[in-house]
Structure formats: C-alpha cells, structure tokens
Design a protein around this motif. Structure first.
Motif, PDB file in Angstrom:
ATOM      1  N   GLY A  57       1.083  -1.549   0.106  1.00  0.00           N
ATOM      2  CA  GLY A  57       0.029  -0.034  -0.161  1.00  0.00           C
ATOM      3  C   GLY A  57       0.859   1.328  -0.230  1.00  0.00           C
ATOM      4  O   GLY A  57       1.688   1.069   0.091  1.00  0.00           O
ATOM      5  N   GLU A  58       0.418   2.348  -0.455  1.00  0.00           N
ATOM      6  CA  GLU A  58       0.766   3.901  -0.192  1.00  0.00           C
ATOM      7  C   GLU A  58       0.343   3.993   0.926  1.00  0.00           C
ATOM      8  O   GLU A  58      -1.053   4.824   0.610  1.00  0.00           O
ATOM      9  N   LEU A  59       0.486   4.816   1.714  1.00  0.00           N
ATOM     10  CA  LEU A  59       0.514   5.273   2.702  1.00  0.00           C
ATOM     11  C   LEU A  59       0.777   6.433   2.822  1.00  0.00           C
ATOM     12  O   LEU A  59       2.275   6.938   3.154  1.00  0.00           O
ATOM     13  N   HIS A  60      -0.107   7.885   3.861  1.00  0.00           N
ATOM     14  CA  HIS A  60       0.292   9.033   3.853  1.00  0.00           C
ATOM     15  C   HIS A  60      -0.045   9.448   5.055  1.00  0.00           C
ATOM     16  O   HIS A  60      -1.285   9.641   4.909  1.00  0.00           O
ATOM     17  N   VAL A  61       0.856   9.582   6.061  1.00  0.00           N
ATOM     18  CA  VAL A  61      -0.080  10.534   7.166  1.00  0.00           C
ATOM     19  C   VAL A  61       0.282  11.814   8.026  1.00  0.00           C
ATOM     20  O   VAL A  61       2.009  11.725   7.575  1.00  0.00           O
ATOM     21  N   GLY A  62       0.015  12.461   7.701  1.00  0.00           N
ATOM     22  CA  GLY A  62       0.547  14.115   7.873  1.00  0.00           C
ATOM     23  C   GLY A  62       1.388  14.684   6.729  1.00  0.00           C
ATOM     24  O   GLY A  62       1.646  15.260   7.357  1.00  0.00           O
ATOM     25  N   GLY A  63       1.412  13.949   6.061  1.00  0.00           N
ATOM     26  CA  GLY A  63       1.873  14.603   4.617  1.00  0.00           C
ATOM     27  C   GLY A  63       3.062  13.273   3.859  1.00  0.00           C
ATOM     28  O   GLY A  63       3.872  13.637   3.831  1.00  0.00           O
ATOM     29  N   HIS A  64       3.310  12.818   5.035  1.00  0.00           N
ATOM     30  CA  HIS A  64       4.412  12.078   5.154  1.00  0.00           C
ATOM     31  C   HIS A  64       4.593  10.466   4.956  1.00  0.00           C
ATOM     32  O   HIS A  64       3.316   9.575   4.954  1.00  0.00           O
ATOM     33  N   ASP A  65       5.569   9.956   3.875  1.00  0.00           N
ATOM     34  CA  ASP A  65       6.023   8.911   3.711  1.00  0.00           C
ATOM     35  C   ASP A  65       5.165   7.490   5.090  1.00  0.00           C
ATOM     36  O   ASP A  65       6.646   7.550   5.135  1.00  0.00           O
ATOM     37  N   LEU A  66       4.766   6.724   4.847  1.00  0.00           N
ATOM     38  CA  LEU A  66       4.909   6.116   6.408  1.00  0.00           C
ATOM     39  C   LEU A  66       5.951   5.030   6.113  1.00  0.00           C
ATOM     40  O   LEU A  66       6.718   4.963   6.852  1.00  0.00           O
TER      41      LEU A  66
END
Length: 335
Positions: free
Chosen positions: A65-74
């Motif tokens: 998966g492509e995951l971003h939280v707060g604009g950051h790549d997990l």
C-alpha cells in the motif's frame, strides 16, 4: 473541483493490505481523510479496524500500500509520522499507581519537553479536561470516564494534529460518552483530524463527517451518514387515520396513483388495518416529502398523524456486514 493528493490529506491510503498467515485482514483498502474532520471506520469485531489504526500509527507495518499520514510517507519517514500523531487505544494507557499529574509529566518527559514547558502543558491539559481536582490523586481512584479523559489529555501533550481514537468510549456510561463526544468536537473545531473507530453507530452518526464500513477486509461503502442511510431501502412516510372511512378513501387513492404524481410513482400504500395506517415509500428527502404533501393536499387526504421513517446506521451496518442478500448499490462506495 479541487483535486486532493496524498500530501493535501491528513491521512491517505491506497491499496492497504495486511494478512496474518492465510488470514487476509485488510484486502487493498483505500482511505482519504481531509484535515480537520472526523473520519469513522465501522465494522464488526475482527473486521480489521484496529489493524488499520495500528498500521497508520506506525505500530505495525503493512504488507502493501501507498500510505501517507500528515503528508509523510509511512514507509520512508515513520518518525515524522509519529511526531504528527497521537493515539488512544481501546484500553486506557494510564498508570494507575501514580497521580494524574504524574502521568501527564511522564508523557511530557517522553516528548522531551523542557521541565517548565512540560509542567505548563500538563497544567493546561488537566484544566481543559476538568481533571484539576483529581490531579493529585492516584489514577486507580478515577472513574472510567476520568481515565479516558486523562488518556486523551496525555495523547495531546505533544500537540498532534492527527489523532487516532480506537473505540474511545467502550465501557463508558452514557453521560461519560456524551462528554467524550464534546471533547472530540472541540478538538476538531481546533483543526485536529480524528480517525475514529467505534462499536457505537450512534457515535459515528453524531461525530463523523465521513464514514467507511469495513467488511471482509474491504470497504463495503463510504460516505456521509446521510448518504449511507439513503442507500438502504425501507424508508417510508406513515399516515395514520382515526376515521376508518378516511383511511379506506386514502387507501383507494394511493392505489390509483399514477406516475404523473411526482414522488409517488412507486407508492402502493401498505394498509395495516388494526392501526388504520398506510405507508408510502420515501427516501426521506425534502424534495420527495414535499411532493408527497402536495399530492395529499390535491387528493383531499388529511391524515391525523404523519411520520417519516428513514433507515439509520444500524440498518446500513447490518445490510453491509450481514449474511443477507444486499443490493449491488450498497456494495459501491459513495464518493
């Protein structure tokens, strides 16, 4: 139309997958959570809600998966994600052997705050969550609602802009639950994004800007509470009569309705003799209700009581996660 990208969303997931052995828990789900909103993930026990929270909060890793939280790549910058979020799990993380204030100061130390700033932050949050009077008491003496408030206060020590709340009101009495709702609304009004999982459908209905229903590892439907409710058949307007003659006249008129009558083309009137009531299928929208009222006036039908019945989130939940056959439209996300 505004285009959203992973970096313009508080939380963005594309193709999120997680399996434990032969058991696929999350089967390629997509999530998009705008900043400053409440997003609620619903699903039966074991559906994967907590797994999603653990992945997005960096506690465990995804299989794909492509995951971003707060604009950051997990995947490439998990530390930056941790700095942007707060997490409150299903079970209270407070230490019952020390006081509420000591719990807060311990969290400030974990965030490496200077001592003076830590004390100031702890004092402000204890006041904000109405815990000043209990601050010097061991947490073991706190009620369930007080422990939950302390838990969230500790989560806010680092000033996160994104908070994951995993079933935060489980086990709380109705008053404590409503108090918690007020806290969540206050956080969101301050620009915080809340990712909420809950077993209480009323809670999602009250708080969430957007809701996704997780079933068999996939998102079965997504939308606002009102959008999801409109997907479920069974809404109707009920007319009740005190006079049997008026009831019979209305029943005959309803059976004679033609497609020329707006909003009533599908009406057939289901009489319930004992109650002297009739049902007209309706999606509960203002437009359709107005059409029904206009037709009743033109037909000279005057009911003693009119009530509107619309499906609730319980109906949505059972339709999407149960074993009964579900219309194809319920299997499509409302985007």
């Amino acid at each position: 139309m505004t285009t959203t990208t992973p970096h313009s969303l508080a939380i963005a997931a594309k193709g999120l997958r997680k399996a434990y052995g032969d058991k696929t828990v999350l089967d390629g789900i997509d999530l998009a959570v705008p900043a400053g909103t409440v997003f609620s993930l619903l699903g039966p026990n074991g559906a994967g809600k907590t797994t999603a929270v653990k992945i997005l909060s960096t506690l465990i890793t995804a299989d794909a998966g492509e995951l971003h939280v707060g604009g950051h790549d997990l995947a490439t910058d998990p530390q930056a994600v941790r700095a942007a979020i707060g997490v409150t799990g299903q079970f209270s993380a407070v230490d019952g052997l020390i006081t509420g204030e000591e719990n807060m100061l311990l969290m400030a130390d974990l965030h490496l705050l200077p001592r003076s700033e830590g004390r100031r932050t702890a004092a402000e949050l204890l006041e904000r969550f109405d815990l000043v009077d209990a601050a010097q008491k061991p947490v073991s003496t706190y009620s369930g609602g007080m422990k939950r408030r302390l838990d969230i206060a500790m989560t806010l020590v680092g000033g996160p802009r994104i908070i994951f709340l995993d079933e935060p009101t489980t086990g709380l009495d109705p008053r404590s639950r409503h108090n918690m709702w007020g806290i969540i609304r206050e956080l969101v009004s301050g620009g915080v994004t809340v990712f909420l999982t809950t077993q209480y459908l009323e809670e999602a209905d009250e708080l969430a800007d957007r809701i996704a229903v997780l079933s068999d590892g996939r998102i079965a439907a997504e939308g606002s509470a009102e959008e999801l409710k409109r997907l479920v058949p069974g809404g109707h307007v009920r007319l009740r009569f005190a006079d049997p003659a008026a009831y019979r006249s209305a029943a005959v008129a309803l059976r004679e309705v033609t497609p020329l009558a707006p909003g009533l083309a599908r009406a057939g009137g289901t009489p319930i003799d004992e109650a002297l009531s009739l049902q007209i299928p309706s999606d509960g929208s203002q437009r359709e209700l107005r059409s029904i009222l206009d037709w009743l006036d033109s037909a000279g039908i005057e009911a003693d009581e009119l009530t509107v019945h619309t499906p609730d989130l319980d109906d949505v939940f059972f339709a999407l996660t149960g074993t009964a056959d579900v219309p194809d439209q319920l299997r499509k996300a409302v985007r």
